[in-house]
Design a protein around this motif. Structure first.
Motif, PDB file in Angstrom:
ATOM      1  N   GLY A 229       0.635  -0.799  -0.153  1.00  0.00           N
ATOM      2  CA  GLY A 229       0.125   0.285  -0.113  1.00  0.00           C
ATOM      3  C   GLY A 229       1.049   1.079   0.188  1.00  0.00           C
ATOM      4  N   ALA A 230       0.360   2.625  -0.535  1.00  0.00           N
ATOM      5  CA  ALA A 230       1.190   3.488  -0.576  1.00  0.00           C
ATOM      6  C   ALA A 230       0.025   5.014   0.416  1.00  0.00           C
ATOM      7  CB  ALA A 230       1.944   3.616  -2.135  1.00  0.00           C
ATOM      8  N   TYR A 231       0.700   5.559   0.942  1.00  0.00           N
ATOM      9  CA  TYR A 231      -0.230   7.490   0.413  1.00  0.00           C
ATOM     10  C   TYR A 231       0.881   8.282  -0.090  1.00  0.00           C
ATOM     11  CZ  TYR A 231       1.657   8.196   4.636  1.00  0.00           C
ATOM     12  OH  TYR A 231       2.193   8.297   6.067  1.00  0.00           O
ATOM     13  N   THR A 232      -0.046   9.305  -0.548  1.00  0.00           N
ATOM     14  CA  THR A 232       0.759  10.612  -1.045  1.00  0.00           C
ATOM     15  C   THR A 232       0.449  11.872  -0.486  1.00  0.00           C
ATOM     16  OG1 THR A 232       2.134  12.164  -3.024  1.00  0.00           O
ATOM     17  CG2 THR A 232      -0.133  10.662  -3.846  1.00  0.00           C
ATOM     18  N   PRO A 233       0.199  13.074  -0.830  1.00  0.00           N
ATOM     19  CA  PRO A 233       1.991  13.443   0.091  1.00  0.00           C
ATOM     20  C   PRO A 233       2.366  12.737   1.516  1.00  0.00           C
ATOM     21  CG  PRO A 233       0.133  14.770   0.011  1.00  0.00           C
ATOM     22  CD  PRO A 233      -1.426  13.835  -0.143  1.00  0.00           C
ATOM     23  N   SER A 234       3.492  13.288   1.474  1.00  0.00           N
ATOM     24  CA  SER A 234       4.350  12.584   2.552  1.00  0.00           C
ATOM     25  C   SER A 234       4.481  14.185   3.253  1.00  0.00           C
ATOM     26  CB  SER A 234       5.604  12.405   2.085  1.00  0.00           C
ATOM     27  OG  SER A 234       6.631  12.248   3.177  1.00  0.00           O
ATOM     28  N   PRO A 235       3.185  13.730   4.506  1.00  0.00           N
ATOM     29  CA  PRO A 235       3.301  14.576   5.421  1.00  0.00           C
ATOM     30  C   PRO A 235       4.896  15.087   5.914  1.00  0.00           C
ATOM     31  CG  PRO A 235       2.552  13.172   6.679  1.00  0.00           C
ATOM     32  CD  PRO A 235       3.156  12.069   5.261  1.00  0.00           C
ATOM     33  N   ARG A 236       5.920  14.464   5.949  1.00  0.00           N
ATOM     34  CA  ARG A 236       6.626  14.433   6.134  1.00  0.00           C
ATOM     35  C   ARG A 236       8.162  15.835   4.860  1.00  0.00           C
ATOM     36  NH1 ARG A 236       6.751   9.491   6.741  1.00  0.00           N
ATOM     37  NH2 ARG A 236       6.333   9.394   9.129  1.00  0.00           N
ATOM     38  N   LEU A 237       7.524  15.274   4.007  1.00  0.00           N
ATOM     39  CA  LEU A 237       8.012  15.908   2.410  1.00  0.00           C
ATOM     40  C   LEU A 237       7.759  18.098   2.955  1.00  0.00           C
ATOM     41  CD1 LEU A 237       9.864  15.773   0.162  1.00  0.00           C
ATOM     42  CD2 LEU A 237       8.398  15.816  -1.357  1.00  0.00           C
ATOM     43  N   THR A 238       8.812  18.074   3.347  1.00  0.00           N
ATOM     44  CA  THR A 238       8.453  19.741   4.106  1.00  0.00           C
ATOM     45  C   THR A 238       9.512  20.623   3.151  1.00  0.00           C
ATOM     46  OG1 THR A 238      10.889  19.827   5.156  1.00  0.00           O
ATOM     47  CG2 THR A 238       8.512  19.959   6.584  1.00  0.00           C
ATOM     48  N   ASP A 239       8.777  22.367   2.346  1.00  0.00           N
ATOM     49  CA  ASP A 239       9.774  22.926   1.359  1.00  0.00           C
ATOM     50  C   ASP A 239      11.148  22.557   1.919  1.00  0.00           C
ATOM     51  OD1 ASP A 239       7.207  23.202   0.460  1.00  0.00           O
ATOM     52  OD2 ASP A 239       7.333  25.820   0.780  1.00  0.00           O
ATOM     53  N   GLU A 240      11.642  22.401   3.009  1.00  0.00           N
ATOM     54  CA  GLU A 240      12.939  22.587   3.157  1.00  0.00           C
ATOM     55  C   GLU A 240      13.653  20.896   2.218  1.00  0.00           C
ATOM     56  OE1 GLU A 240      10.712  23.215   5.613  1.00  0.00           O
ATOM     57  OE2 GLU A 240      10.944  25.496   5.393  1.00  0.00           O
ATOM     58  N   LEU A 241      13.024  20.238   3.152  1.00  0.00           N
ATOM     59  CA  LEU A 241      13.364  18.743   2.807  1.00  0.00           C
ATOM     60  C   LEU A 241      13.789  18.847   1.623  1.00  0.00           C
ATOM     61  CD1 LEU A 241      14.390  15.521   3.363  1.00  0.00           C
ATOM     62  CD2 LEU A 241      12.257  15.263   3.816  1.00  0.00           C
ATOM     63  N   GLN A 242      12.486  18.730   0.790  1.00  0.00           N
ATOM     64  CA  GLN A 242      12.381  18.871  -0.768  1.00  0.00           C
ATOM     65  C   GLN A 242      13.738  19.505  -1.965  1.00  0.00           C
ATOM     66  OE1 GLN A 242       8.399  18.444  -3.077  1.00  0.00           O
ATOM     67  NE2 GLN A 242      10.013  20.241  -4.253  1.00  0.00           N
ATOM     68  N   HIS A 243      13.959  20.973  -0.480  1.00  0.00           N
ATOM     69  CA  HIS A 243      15.268  21.721  -1.839  1.00  0.00           C
ATOM     70  C   HIS A 243      16.747  20.490  -1.266  1.00  0.00           C
ATOM     71  CE1 HIS A 243      16.928  24.904  -3.047  1.00  0.00           C
ATOM     72  NE2 HIS A 243      17.924  24.831  -1.514  1.00  0.00           N
ATOM     73  N   GLU A 244      16.283  20.267  -0.526  1.00  0.00           N
ATOM     74  CA  GLU A 244      17.610  19.683   0.256  1.00  0.00           C
ATOM     75  C   GLU A 244      17.701  18.281  -0.351  1.00  0.00           C
ATOM     76  OE1 GLU A 244      17.875  18.130   4.607  1.00  0.00           O
ATOM     77  OE2 GLU A 244      19.877  17.064   4.509  1.00  0.00           O
ATOM     78  N   VAL A 245      17.079  17.436  -1.117  1.00  0.00           N
ATOM     79  CA  VAL A 245      16.898  16.361  -1.683  1.00  0.00           C
ATOM     80  C   VAL A 245      17.251  16.853  -2.925  1.00  0.00           C
ATOM     81  CG1 VAL A 245      15.943  14.091  -2.156  1.00  0.00           C
ATOM     82  CG2 VAL A 245      15.135  14.742   0.044  1.00  0.00           C
ATOM     83  N   MET A 246      16.786  17.661  -3.100  1.00  0.00           N
ATOM     84  CA  MET A 246      17.011  17.944  -4.741  1.00  0.00           C
ATOM     85  C   MET A 246      19.003  18.413  -5.528  1.00  0.00           C
ATOM     86  SD  MET A 246      14.591  18.023  -7.009  1.00  0.00           S
ATOM     87  CE  MET A 246      14.456  18.242  -7.883  1.00  0.00           C
TER      88      MET A 246
END
Ligand code: AMP
Ligand code: GLY
Length: 418
Positions: A229-246
């Motif tokens: 199973g899966a879900y989206t969006p991730s409540p853990r994906l903040t703008d800061e985290l997305q920026h860091e991952v990118m």
């Protein structure tokens, strides 16, 4: 446009569902497809691994764009072969698909570009691997270098387990040639996240994140599966985290692939561990996740097809995708016994009474048609997917739909998204 989707699982049903709804799509083929996909387009009996027959089909049928679902044909060079015949396709070339096809390749790229990942060593000799493992702290993670259908990773809790895993992969060749080389790495703790980016060779566009439920049983018990199973969006994906991952993971990877003469095009799926020291890369996949794709496409407000074409054409730079604010959740229904051995052929009733809508849909992952009957034909069989105002709402709507499906031989986890 005339489109060919390659693959026949729930991921490909979701891709076909979105592509069939695009005003750009005039004719949709899927090879080999499944009975759910057959309601959206024409299924052709060619296996996803048959590169020669797929290329011939695309030429003869004047296909404008091919969308490749699974990793094996990408690693085996389907996109290269299509390109030789002037046929556009979504997905990386074989040399770019090494990001998934060789864990050692991926780890060495991380080292060179300072991409955060677990500390590791590569081995091509079982004795050297066992001697080294004996000097390390446990748990240790033992990984077959090549593609092993999701089975090539062992979390060894003791030195004896590590030695056994090394022997199984390298001496017994439990994963065939994929285990000829190993990566052995440090065990990381934290929350896992599946992070997606569309990539056109130079530019990466964040494409959402999902949480996948790998263990078969409620409360994360039992053996690992392809995903329950899966879900989206991730409540853990903040703008800061997305920026860091990118900036720390995805963009250096793109530069590394360009420097290797293998620019990446397609979707890059980063399996991340969110550790106390920040996000670390566990693995790359060079395709959409299954069942993550099912939740991503249902949450997409924009047309999927132009986004896939933009990734091929190298024009993602000025591209934007829009998403619904709502959450989407999918529950995988599997055959009793999965991920161990299971029987095929049990009948699934009640699907035709469900109707269909844009916000509740049952994707077929492993089914077979027998006249008007739908039979289970695999381990993971159906993906019951729903959009809701909140994650709780999406979960309630998905499980309400599960309850309407009459399939005594099937089961699902009852705790997806809770
Ligand atoms: P992979 O195919 O590399 O993603 O590994 C499959 C699963 O094994 C991952 O989803 C994680 O749950 C787990 N795993 C892989 N590598 C590690 C690691 N270094 N530390 C902890 N868990 C890991
Ligand atoms: N759901 C995990 C995968 O697609 O690899």
């Amino acid at each position: 446009m005339r489109i060919l989707v390659v693959g026949g699982g729930g991921r490909e049903h979701a891709l076909c569902w979105a592509i069939a709804a695009s005003p750009l799509c005039e004719k949709l083929y899927c090879a080999p497809g499944n009975p759910g996909i057959a309601q959206l387009g024409e299924c052709v009996p060619i296996g996803a691994g048959d590169i020669g027959a797929l290329t011939d089909f695309a030429r003869t049928n004047e296909i404008d764009f091919v969308v490749v679902g699974p990793e094996q044909p990408l690693v085996d060079g389907l996109v290269d072969r299509l390109a030789e015949h002037g046929i556009k396709a979504f997905g990386p070339t074989a040399s770019a698909a090494r990001l998934e096809g060789s864990k050692g390749f991926m780890k060495d790229l991380c080292t060179e570009y300072n991409i955060p990942t677990a500390a590791y060593h590569r081995f091509d000799d079982a004795t050297a691997a066992k001697d080294w493992a004996a000097t390390q702290n446990v748990p240790l993670v033992v990984k077959a270098d090549g593609l092993a259908a999701g089975k090539g990773v062992t979390i060894a809790q003791s030195h004896a387990d590590a030695v056994a895993a090394i022997g199984e992969a390298m001496s017994e060749r439990a994963f065939g040639d994929a285990g000829g080389e190993l990566v052995i790495e440090e065990f990381l703790t934290g929350q896992e996240m599946s992070f997606f980016a569309l990539v056109d060779g130079e530019t990466a566009l964040p494409f959402g994140a999902a949480h996948d439920y790998k263990p078969v049983g409620d409360g994360h018990t039992g053996p690992n599966t392809g995903g329950m199973g899966a879900y989206t969006p991730s409540p853990r994906l903040t703008d800061e985290l997305q920026h860091e991952v990118m900036t720390a993971i995805i963009e250096p990877t793109l530069r590394g692939m360009q420097a290797r003469g293998a620019p990446f095009r397609g979707v890059l799926y980063a399996g991340l561990m969110l550790t106390a020291d920040g996000p670390k890369l566990l693995e790359y996949n060079v395709r959409f996740g299954d069942p993550e794709c099912q939740v991503l496409v249902m949450r997409m407000k924009s047309d999927l097809l132009p986004a896939l074409i933009a990734a091929h054409d190298g024009v993602l730079k000025n591209f934007a995708v829009r998403w619904y604010d709502e959450a989407v959740l999918t529950v995988v229904m599997a055959t009793e016994g999965y991920p161990g051995s299971y029987d095929k052929g049990s009948e699934i009733r009640g699907l035709d009474q469900l109707g269909s809508s844009n916000d509740i849909f049952v994707f077929h992952a492993g089914t077979k048609a027998d006249g008007d009957r739908i039979l289970a034909n695999g381990g993971r069989v159906l993906n019951v997917t729903a959009l809701g105002a909140s994650l709780d709402d999406a979960r309630r709507r998905a499980y309400d739909t599960v309850a309407q499906i009459d399939w005594p031989e099937g089961f699902c986890r009852s705790d997806i998204g809770s």
